[in-house]
Scaffold this motif. Structure first.
Motif, PDB file in Angstrom:
ATOM      1  N   LYS A   1     -10.000 -16.729 -78.618  1.00  0.00           N
ATOM      2  CA  LYS A   1     -10.833 -15.535 -78.438  1.00  0.00           C
ATOM      3  C   LYS A   1     -12.236 -15.895 -77.948  1.00  0.00           C
ATOM      4  N   THR A   2     -12.763 -17.023 -78.382  1.00  0.00           N
ATOM      5  CA  THR A   2     -14.068 -17.464 -77.910  1.00  0.00           C
ATOM      6  C   THR A   2     -14.018 -17.804 -76.431  1.00  0.00           C
ATOM      7  N   HIS A   3     -12.957 -18.444 -75.993  1.00  0.00           N
ATOM      8  CA  HIS A   3     -12.805 -18.752 -74.572  1.00  0.00           C
ATOM      9  C   HIS A   3     -12.622 -17.480 -73.752  1.00  0.00           C
ATOM     10  N   LEU A   4     -11.910 -16.505 -74.304  1.00  0.00           N
ATOM     11  CA  LEU A   4     -11.764 -15.218 -73.629  1.00  0.00           C
ATOM     12  C   LEU A   4     -13.126 -14.539 -73.486  1.00  0.00           C
ATOM     13  N   PHE A   5     -13.929 -14.583 -74.540  1.00  0.00           N
ATOM     14  CA  PHE A   5     -15.282 -14.026 -74.497  1.00  0.00           C
ATOM     15  C   PHE A   5     -16.099 -14.688 -73.397  1.00  0.00           C
ATOM     16  N   ASN A   6     -16.072 -16.003 -73.321  1.00  0.00           N
ATOM     17  CA  ASN A   6     -16.826 -16.719 -72.287  1.00  0.00           C
ATOM     18  C   ASN A   6     -16.328 -16.363 -70.888  1.00  0.00           C
ATOM     19  N   THR A   7     -15.029 -16.239 -70.726  1.00  0.00           N
ATOM     20  CA  THR A   7     -14.467 -15.862 -69.436  1.00  0.00           C
ATOM     21  C   THR A   7     -14.949 -14.484 -69.019  1.00  0.00           C
ATOM     22  N   LEU A   8     -14.911 -13.539 -69.940  1.00  0.00           N
ATOM     23  CA  LEU A   8     -15.352 -12.178 -69.630  1.00  0.00           C
ATOM     24  C   LEU A   8     -16.845 -12.115 -69.331  1.00  0.00           C
ATOM     25  N   VAL A   9     -17.631 -12.917 -70.035  1.00  0.00           N
ATOM     26  CA  VAL A   9     -19.077 -12.929 -69.800  1.00  0.00           C
ATOM     27  C   VAL A   9     -19.393 -13.338 -68.369  1.00  0.00           C
ATOM     28  N   TYR A  10     -18.647 -14.278 -67.830  1.00  0.00           N
ATOM     29  CA  TYR A  10     -18.916 -14.739 -66.476  1.00  0.00           C
ATOM     30  C   TYR A  10     -18.206 -13.909 -65.409  1.00  0.00           C
ATOM     31  N   PHE A  11     -17.097 -13.245 -65.752  1.00  0.00           N
ATOM     32  CA  PHE A  11     -16.342 -12.497 -64.758  1.00  0.00           C
ATOM     33  C   PHE A  11     -16.801 -11.047 -64.610  1.00  0.00           C
ATOM     34  N   LEU A  12     -17.160 -10.384 -65.698  1.00  0.00           N
ATOM     35  CA  LEU A  12     -17.485  -8.964 -65.634  1.00  0.00           C
ATOM     36  C   LEU A  12     -18.706  -8.632 -64.770  1.00  0.00           C
ATOM     37  N   PRO A  13     -19.746  -9.466 -64.704  1.00  0.00           N
ATOM     38  CA  PRO A  13     -20.831  -9.143 -63.760  1.00  0.00           C
ATOM     39  C   PRO A  13     -20.366  -9.126 -62.306  1.00  0.00           C
ATOM     40  N   VAL A  14     -19.430  -9.985 -61.953  1.00  0.00           N
ATOM     41  CA  VAL A  14     -18.885  -9.973 -60.591  1.00  0.00           C
ATOM     42  C   VAL A  14     -18.133  -8.669 -60.364  1.00  0.00           C
ATOM     43  N   LEU A  15     -17.316  -8.277 -61.313  1.00  0.00           N
ATOM     44  CA  LEU A  15     -16.576  -7.019 -61.213  1.00  0.00           C
ATOM     45  C   LEU A  15     -17.535  -5.837 -61.139  1.00  0.00           C
ATOM     46  N   GLY A  16     -18.570  -5.847 -61.963  1.00  0.00           N
ATOM     47  CA  GLY A  16     -19.561  -4.774 -61.933  1.00  0.00           C
ATOM     48  C   GLY A  16     -20.292  -4.699 -60.607  1.00  0.00           C
ATOM     49  N   GLY A  17     -20.600  -5.851 -60.031  1.00  0.00           N
ATOM     50  CA  GLY A  17     -21.251  -5.873 -58.725  1.00  0.00           C
ATOM     51  C   GLY A  17     -20.358  -5.301 -57.632  1.00  0.00           C
ATOM     52  N   LEU A  18     -19.073  -5.631 -57.690  1.00  0.00           N
ATOM     53  CA  LEU A  18     -18.139  -5.095 -56.705  1.00  0.00           C
ATOM     54  C   LEU A  18     -18.002  -3.586 -56.840  1.00  0.00           C
ATOM     55  N   VAL A  19     -17.874  -3.102 -58.057  1.00  0.00           N
ATOM     56  CA  VAL A  19     -17.779  -1.657 -58.289  1.00  0.00           C
ATOM     57  C   VAL A  19     -19.052  -0.963 -57.815  1.00  0.00           C
ATOM     58  N   ALA A  20     -20.201  -1.553 -58.130  1.00  0.00           N
ATOM     59  CA  ALA A  20     -21.467  -0.945 -57.728  1.00  0.00           C
ATOM     60  C   ALA A  20     -21.612  -0.891 -56.218  1.00  0.00           C
ATOM     61  N   ASP A  21     -21.230  -1.951 -55.523  1.00  0.00           N
ATOM     62  CA  ASP A  21     -21.386  -1.987 -54.071  1.00  0.00           C
ATOM     63  C   ASP A  21     -20.344  -1.141 -53.348  1.00  0.00           C
ATOM     64  N   TRP A  22     -19.085  -1.223 -53.767  1.00  0.00           N
ATOM     65  CA  TRP A  22     -18.027  -0.559 -53.021  1.00  0.00           C
ATOM     66  C   TRP A  22     -17.875   0.916 -53.356  1.00  0.00           C
ATOM     67  N   TYR A  23     -17.980   1.271 -54.633  1.00  0.00           N
ATOM     68  CA  TYR A  23     -17.666   2.646 -55.037  1.00  0.00           C
ATOM     69  C   TYR A  23     -18.905   3.499 -55.285  1.00  0.00           C
ATOM     70  N   LEU A  24     -19.907   2.944 -55.932  1.00  0.00           N
ATOM     71  CA  LEU A  24     -21.066   3.737 -56.296  1.00  0.00           C
ATOM     72  C   LEU A  24     -22.162   3.690 -55.243  1.00  0.00           C
ATOM     73  N   GLY A  25     -22.211   2.629 -54.496  1.00  0.00           N
ATOM     74  CA  GLY A  25     -23.287   2.430 -53.540  1.00  0.00           C
ATOM     75  C   GLY A  25     -24.420   1.677 -54.211  1.00  0.00           C
ATOM     76  N   LYS A  26     -24.891   0.615 -53.573  1.00  0.00           N
ATOM     77  CA  LYS A  26     -25.859  -0.240 -54.238  1.00  0.00           C
ATOM     78  C   LYS A  26     -27.180   0.449 -54.508  1.00  0.00           C
ATOM     79  N   TYR A  27     -27.584   1.404 -53.684  1.00  0.00           N
ATOM     80  CA  TYR A  27     -28.872   2.063 -53.921  1.00  0.00           C
ATOM     81  C   TYR A  27     -28.767   3.121 -55.013  1.00  0.00           C
ATOM     82  N   LYS A  28     -27.625   3.788 -55.134  1.00  0.00           N
ATOM     83  CA  LYS A  28     -27.428   4.728 -56.233  1.00  0.00           C
ATOM     84  C   LYS A  28     -27.375   4.012 -57.573  1.00  0.00           C
ATOM     85  N   THR A  29     -26.768   2.822 -57.586  1.00  0.00           N
ATOM     86  CA  THR A  29     -26.638   2.065 -58.816  1.00  0.00           C
ATOM     87  C   THR A  29     -28.002   1.640 -59.330  1.00  0.00           C
ATOM     88  N   ILE A  30     -28.852   1.206 -58.435  1.00  0.00           N
ATOM     89  CA  ILE A  30     -30.199   0.760 -58.834  1.00  0.00           C
ATOM     90  C   ILE A  30     -30.979   1.952 -59.331  1.00  0.00           C
TER      91      ILE A  30
END
Length: 90
Positions: free
Chosen positions: A61-90
């Motif tokens: 579970k600790t390794h899963l936590f570390n994996t998610l900590v490093y992966f979720l910002p990438v996923l959030g950036g992709l969602v923000a850029d592709w779906y929400l628009g980077k200027y709306k997100t900011i």
């Protein structure tokens, strides 16, 4: 408004302090997460026969936590850029 001495924006100290607080929180949680999971969830009664499996589960579970900590910002950036628009997100 820029700081006259350095030329940096006046909000830079807030960004630096926020980053320091985030890192303090992450490394603080990471340091005690395995021990917390073992003592509170996987082997709360300190049974010797459960020690090895409890440590393995907590480590997983600790390794899963570390994996998610490093992966979720990438996923959030992709969602923000592709779906929400980077200027709306900011």
């Amino acid at each position: 408004m820029a700081n006259k001495k350095t030329g940096f924006p006046s909000g830079i100290p807030f960004i630096v302090l926020n980053e320091a607080a985030e890192r303090f929180s992450f490394y603080g949680i990471k340091a005690i997460l395995t021990l917390f999971l073992v003592t509170q969830f996987y082997n709360p009664h300190h049974l010797p026969e459960l020690t090895q499996s409890a440590n393995a589960l907590a480590n997983e579970k600790t390794h899963l936590f570390n994996t998610l900590v490093y992966f979720l910002p990438v996923l959030g950036g992709l969602v923000a850029d592709w779906y929400l628009g980077k200027y709306k997100t900011i």
